[in-house]
Design a protein around this motif. Structure first.
Motif, PDB file in Angstrom:
ATOM      1  N   VAL A 296      -1.321   2.590  -8.650  1.00 50.46           N
ATOM      2  CA  VAL A 296      -0.436   1.512  -8.188  1.00 50.46           C
ATOM      3  C   VAL A 296       0.902   1.596  -8.931  1.00 50.46           C
ATOM      4  CG1 VAL A 296      -0.098  -0.989  -8.041  1.00 50.46           C
ATOM      5  CG2 VAL A 296      -2.354  -0.007  -7.570  1.00 50.46           C
TER       6      VAL A 296
ATOM      7  N   PHE B 187       3.405   8.419  -6.007  1.00 46.38           N
ATOM      8  CA  PHE B 187       1.983   8.294  -5.711  1.00 46.38           C
ATOM      9  C   PHE B 187       1.308   9.647  -5.465  1.00 46.38           C
ATOM     10  CE2 PHE B 187      -1.406   8.088  -2.505  1.00 46.38           C
ATOM     11  CZ  PHE B 187      -2.367   7.444  -3.263  1.00 46.38           C
TER      12      PHE B 187
ATOM     13  N   LYS C  19       7.495   5.628  -7.036  1.00 45.11           N
ATOM     14  CA  LYS C  19       7.627   6.571  -5.916  1.00 45.11           C
ATOM     15  C   LYS C  19       7.030   7.944  -6.258  1.00 45.11           C
ATOM     16  CE  LYS C  19      11.838   4.275  -4.267  1.00 45.11           C
ATOM     17  NZ  LYS C  19      11.098   3.401  -3.359  1.00 45.11           N
TER      18      LYS C  19
ATOM     19  N   SER D 256       0.807  -1.220   0.000  1.00 46.02           N
ATOM     20  CA  SER D 256       0.000   0.000   0.000  1.00 46.02           C
ATOM     21  C   SER D 256       0.843   1.274   0.000  1.00 46.02           C
ATOM     22  CB  SER D 256      -0.917   0.027   1.227  1.00 46.02           C
ATOM     23  OG  SER D 256      -1.772  -1.088   1.231  1.00 46.02           O
ATOM     24  N   PRO D 257       0.436   2.291  -0.773  1.00 41.97           N
ATOM     25  CA  PRO D 257       1.096   3.593  -0.694  1.00 41.97           C
ATOM     26  C   PRO D 257       0.878   4.207   0.694  1.00 41.97           C
ATOM     27  CG  PRO D 257      -0.282   3.453  -2.652  1.00 41.97           C
ATOM     28  CD  PRO D 257      -0.616   2.276  -1.799  1.00 41.97           C
ATOM     29  N   THR D 258       1.874   4.915   1.174  1.00 37.74           N
ATOM     30  CA  THR D 258       1.751   5.597   2.461  1.00 37.74           C
ATOM     31  C   THR D 258       2.187   7.045   2.314  1.00 37.74           C
ATOM     32  OG1 THR D 258       3.992   4.992   3.160  1.00 37.74           O
ATOM     33  CG2 THR D 258       2.199   3.466   3.738  1.00 37.74           C
ATOM     34  N   TYR D 259       1.723   7.851   3.252  1.00 34.57           N
ATOM     35  CA  TYR D 259       2.140   9.259   3.304  1.00 34.57           C
ATOM     36  C   TYR D 259       2.315   9.617   4.770  1.00 34.57           C
ATOM     37  CZ  TYR D 259       2.060  14.335   2.927  1.00 34.57           C
ATOM     38  OH  TYR D 259       2.380  15.678   3.014  1.00 34.57           O
TER      39      TYR D 259
ATOM     40  N   HIS E 148       2.912   4.452  -7.606  1.00 30.29           N
ATOM     41  CA  HIS E 148       3.531   4.112  -6.316  1.00 30.29           C
ATOM     42  C   HIS E 148       4.829   3.343  -6.538  1.00 30.29           C
ATOM     43  CE1 HIS E 148       4.168   2.838  -2.273  1.00 30.29           C
ATOM     44  NE2 HIS E 148       3.796   1.581  -2.479  1.00 30.29           N
TER      45      HIS E 148
END
Length: 219
Positions: free
Chosen positions: A112, A120, A118, A50-53, A115
Protein backbone atom coordinates in the motif's frame (compact mmCIF):
# COMPACT_ATOMS: atom_id res chain seq x y z
CA UNK A 1 -14.33 -61.76 -11.38
CA UNK A 2 -17.25 -63.14 -9.40
CA UNK A 3 -20.76 -61.73 -9.55
CA UNK A 4 -20.34 -60.33 -6.04
CA UNK A 5 -17.10 -58.57 -7.02
CA UNK A 6 -18.77 -57.18 -10.14
CA UNK A 7 -21.64 -55.80 -8.09
CA UNK A 8 -19.25 -54.24 -5.56
CA UNK A 9 -17.21 -52.70 -8.37
CA UNK A 10 -20.34 -51.28 -9.98
CA UNK A 11 -21.51 -49.86 -6.67
CA UNK A 12 -18.11 -48.26 -6.16
CA UNK A 13 -18.12 -46.70 -9.64
CA UNK A 14 -21.64 -45.34 -9.12
CA UNK A 15 -20.66 -43.93 -5.73
CA UNK A 16 -17.64 -42.16 -7.24
CA UNK A 17 -19.79 -40.80 -10.06
CA UNK A 18 -22.37 -39.53 -7.59
CA UNK A 19 -19.64 -37.90 -5.50
CA UNK A 20 -18.14 -36.23 -8.59
CA UNK A 21 -21.53 -34.91 -9.70
CA UNK A 22 -22.25 -33.70 -6.19
CA UNK A 23 -18.91 -31.89 -6.05
CA UNK A 24 -19.56 -30.22 -9.40
CA UNK A 25 -23.03 -29.20 -8.28
CA UNK A 26 -21.69 -27.85 -5.00
CA UNK A 27 -19.00 -25.80 -6.75
CA UNK A 28 -21.55 -24.46 -9.22
CA UNK A 29 -23.88 -23.47 -6.39
CA UNK A 30 -20.97 -21.73 -4.66
CA UNK A 31 -20.18 -19.82 -7.86
CA UNK A 32 -23.83 -18.88 -8.29
CA UNK A 33 -24.00 -17.65 -4.70
CA UNK A 34 -20.83 -15.60 -5.15
CA UNK A 35 -22.19 -14.12 -8.37
CA UNK A 36 -25.32 -13.08 -6.51
CA UNK A 37 -23.21 -11.44 -3.80
CA UNK A 38 -21.18 -9.60 -6.43
CA UNK A 39 -24.32 -8.39 -8.19
CA UNK A 40 -25.77 -7.10 -4.93
CA UNK A 41 -22.55 -5.34 -3.87
CA UNK A 42 -21.18 -3.71 -7.01
CA UNK A 43 -19.70 -0.85 -4.97
CA UNK A 44 -16.95 -3.15 -3.65
CA UNK A 45 -15.39 -3.07 -7.13
CA UNK A 46 -15.07 0.71 -7.15
CA UNK A 47 -12.50 1.50 -4.48
CA UNK A 48 -10.29 4.40 -5.52
CA UNK A 49 -7.46 3.37 -3.20
CA UNK A 50 -6.60 0.17 -5.10
CA UNK A 51 -3.41 -0.26 -7.15
CA UNK A 52 -4.07 -0.83 -10.85
CA UNK A 53 -2.06 -2.09 -13.79
CA UNK A 54 -3.05 -1.48 -17.37
CA UNK A 55 -4.96 1.16 -19.29
CA UNK A 56 -7.17 3.29 -17.00
CA UNK A 57 -9.90 3.41 -19.66
CA UNK A 58 -9.98 -0.37 -20.22
CA UNK A 59 -13.52 -1.73 -20.34
CA UNK A 60 -12.54 -5.06 -18.78
CA UNK A 61 -11.33 -5.17 -15.19
CA UNK A 62 -9.73 -8.11 -13.45
CA UNK A 63 -10.14 -7.60 -9.71
CA UNK A 64 -7.72 -9.81 -7.80
CA UNK A 65 -7.96 -10.38 -4.06
CA UNK A 66 -4.28 -10.87 -3.34
CA UNK A 67 -2.20 -12.15 -0.43
CA UNK A 68 1.52 -11.30 -0.79
CA UNK A 69 2.45 -14.46 1.14
CA UNK A 70 0.31 -16.71 -1.07
CA UNK A 71 2.30 -19.10 -3.26
CA UNK A 72 -0.54 -19.37 -5.77
CA UNK A 73 -0.71 -15.58 -6.07
CA UNK A 74 3.00 -15.62 -6.88
CA UNK A 75 2.49 -18.35 -9.48
CA UNK A 76 -0.37 -16.47 -11.14
CA UNK A 77 1.34 -13.06 -11.15
CA UNK A 78 3.28 -13.33 -14.45
CA UNK A 79 0.32 -14.92 -16.23
CA UNK A 80 -2.15 -12.26 -15.09
CA UNK A 81 0.31 -9.52 -16.00
CA UNK A 82 0.70 -11.11 -19.43
CA UNK A 83 -3.08 -11.09 -19.97
CA UNK A 84 -3.05 -7.33 -19.35
CA UNK A 85 0.07 -6.73 -21.44
CA UNK A 86 -1.35 -8.58 -24.43
CA UNK A 87 -4.82 -7.03 -24.23
CA UNK A 88 -3.97 -3.93 -26.32
CA UNK A 89 -5.30 -1.63 -23.62
CA UNK A 90 -8.60 -3.45 -23.17
CA UNK A 91 -7.91 -5.07 -19.79
CA UNK A 92 -6.90 -3.56 -16.45
CA UNK A 93 -5.86 -5.34 -13.25
CA UNK A 94 -7.11 -4.03 -9.90
CA UNK A 95 -5.43 -5.41 -6.77
CA UNK A 96 -7.12 -5.82 -3.40
CA UNK A 97 -5.16 -6.87 -0.31
CA UNK A 98 -6.28 -9.78 1.86
CA UNK A 99 -3.35 -10.86 4.06
CA UNK A 100 -4.73 -14.21 5.21
CA UNK A 101 -1.31 -15.84 5.82
CA UNK A 102 0.87 -15.27 8.87
CA UNK A 103 3.31 -12.45 8.19
CA UNK A 104 1.38 -11.14 5.20
CA UNK A 105 -0.07 -8.11 7.00
CA UNK A 106 3.17 -6.10 7.00
CA UNK A 107 3.88 -7.07 3.39
CA UNK A 108 0.43 -5.85 2.36
CA UNK A 109 0.97 -2.56 4.18
CA UNK A 110 4.33 -2.13 2.43
CA UNK A 111 2.59 -2.63 -0.91
CA UNK A 112 0.00 0.00 0.00
CA UNK A 113 2.86 2.36 0.87
CA UNK A 114 4.59 1.48 -2.42
CA UNK A 115 1.41 2.31 -4.32
CA UNK A 116 1.40 5.76 -2.71
CA UNK A 117 4.91 6.21 -4.12
CA UNK A 118 3.77 4.94 -7.56
CA UNK A 119 6.00 1.88 -7.19
CA UNK A 120 3.48 -0.89 -6.71
CA UNK A 121 4.65 -3.18 -9.56
CA UNK A 122 8.42 -3.07 -8.89
CA UNK A 123 7.89 -3.51 -5.15
CA UNK A 124 5.36 -6.31 -5.69
CA UNK A 125 7.89 -8.13 -7.87
CA UNK A 126 10.50 -7.97 -5.10
CA UNK A 127 7.96 -9.11 -2.51
CA UNK A 128 6.98 -12.10 -4.64
CA UNK A 129 10.49 -13.04 -5.77
CA UNK A 130 11.68 -13.19 -2.13
CA UNK A 131 8.52 -14.82 -0.79
CA UNK A 132 10.25 -18.13 0.00
CA UNK A 133 12.40 -16.43 2.63
CA UNK A 134 10.29 -13.79 4.36
CA UNK A 135 7.02 -15.78 4.11
CA UNK A 136 8.34 -19.14 5.30
CA UNK A 137 5.38 -21.10 6.66
CA UNK A 138 7.49 -22.36 9.56
CA UNK A 139 8.76 -18.94 10.64
CA UNK A 140 7.52 -15.96 8.62
CA UNK A 141 9.69 -12.86 9.00
CA UNK A 142 8.29 -9.99 6.90
CA UNK A 143 10.77 -7.53 8.43
CA UNK A 144 13.29 -9.03 6.00
CA UNK A 145 11.47 -7.21 3.22
CA UNK A 146 12.96 -3.87 4.18
CA UNK A 147 16.42 -5.17 3.28
CA UNK A 148 15.26 -6.78 0.06
CA UNK A 149 13.63 -3.49 -1.01
CA UNK A 150 16.76 -1.39 -0.54
CA UNK A 151 17.38 -1.16 -4.31
CA UNK A 152 13.75 -1.12 -5.47
CA UNK A 153 13.48 2.67 -5.62
CA UNK A 154 11.17 2.72 -2.61
CA UNK A 155 11.74 5.49 -0.08
CA UNK A 156 12.23 3.10 2.83
CA UNK A 157 11.94 5.62 5.65
CA UNK A 158 8.78 7.10 4.17
CA UNK A 159 7.33 3.61 3.73
CA UNK A 160 8.27 2.60 7.29
CA UNK A 161 6.35 5.59 8.57
CA UNK A 162 3.39 4.94 6.27
CA UNK A 163 2.80 1.33 7.34
CA UNK A 164 2.11 2.55 10.88
CA UNK A 165 -0.60 4.98 9.85
CA UNK A 166 -4.36 4.56 10.17
CA UNK A 167 -4.69 5.47 6.48
CA UNK A 168 -2.79 2.38 5.37
CA UNK A 169 -4.54 0.18 7.91
CA UNK A 170 -7.88 1.46 6.61
CA UNK A 171 -7.03 0.28 3.10
CA UNK A 172 -6.33 -3.25 4.36
CA UNK A 173 -9.44 -3.20 6.53
CA UNK A 174 -11.64 -2.12 3.62
CA UNK A 175 -10.23 -4.79 1.33
CA UNK A 176 -10.68 -7.47 3.98
CA UNK A 177 -14.27 -6.34 4.58
CA UNK A 178 -15.02 -6.39 0.85
CA UNK A 179 -13.55 -9.88 0.57
CA UNK A 180 -15.83 -11.00 3.38
CA UNK A 181 -18.81 -9.41 1.64
CA UNK A 182 -18.01 -11.40 -1.51
CA UNK A 183 -17.21 -14.57 0.44
CA UNK A 184 -13.60 -14.60 -0.74
CA UNK A 185 -11.92 -17.04 1.63
CA UNK A 186 -8.78 -17.96 -0.31
CA UNK A 187 -6.34 -16.32 -2.69
CA UNK A 188 -6.03 -15.41 -5.41
CA UNK A 189 -9.70 -14.54 -5.74
CA UNK A 190 -10.58 -13.31 -9.22
CA UNK A 191 -13.54 -11.35 -10.56
CA UNK A 192 -13.78 -10.07 -14.13
CA UNK A 193 -16.13 -7.11 -14.47
CA UNK A 194 -17.69 -8.29 -11.25
CA UNK A 195 -18.08 -11.90 -12.38
CA UNK A 196 -16.37 -14.62 -10.32
CA UNK A 197 -14.72 -17.67 -11.86
CA UNK A 198 -17.06 -20.67 -11.91
CA UNK A 199 -14.00 -22.92 -11.58
CA UNK A 200 -10.59 -21.77 -10.42
CA UNK A 201 -7.73 -21.96 -12.90
CA UNK A 202 -5.65 -19.93 -15.34
CA UNK A 203 -7.46 -21.20 -18.42
CA UNK A 204 -10.79 -20.39 -16.78
CA UNK A 205 -9.59 -16.87 -15.98
CA UNK A 206 -8.29 -16.39 -19.50
CA UNK A 207 -11.59 -17.59 -20.97
CA UNK A 208 -13.66 -15.29 -18.75
CA UNK A 209 -11.47 -12.31 -19.65
CA UNK A 210 -11.75 -13.10 -23.34
CA UNK A 211 -15.52 -13.43 -23.05
CA UNK A 212 -15.77 -10.04 -21.36
CA UNK A 213 -13.45 -8.43 -23.93
CA UNK A 214 -15.65 -9.71 -26.75
CA UNK A 215 -18.77 -8.49 -24.99
CA UNK A 216 -17.36 -5.07 -24.06
CA UNK A 217 -15.73 -4.38 -27.42
CA UNK A 218 -18.30 -5.94 -29.73
CA UNK A 219 -18.56 -3.99 -32.96
Amino acid sequence: MTRKQTVLLLVGVLALAAFALGTIGYKRSQADAQQELASQNEDVFNRTHSPTYGAPDAKVRITEFFDPACETCRAFYPAVKQIVDQSQGRVQLVVRFVPFHDGADLAAKILVAAHAQKLFIPVAEVVLSTQDTWASHAAPNPELLWGYLANSGLDIERARAAVKTEKVQAVIATDMADAKTLNVTRTPGFFVNGKPLERFGYEQLQALVQSEVQRAYAQ
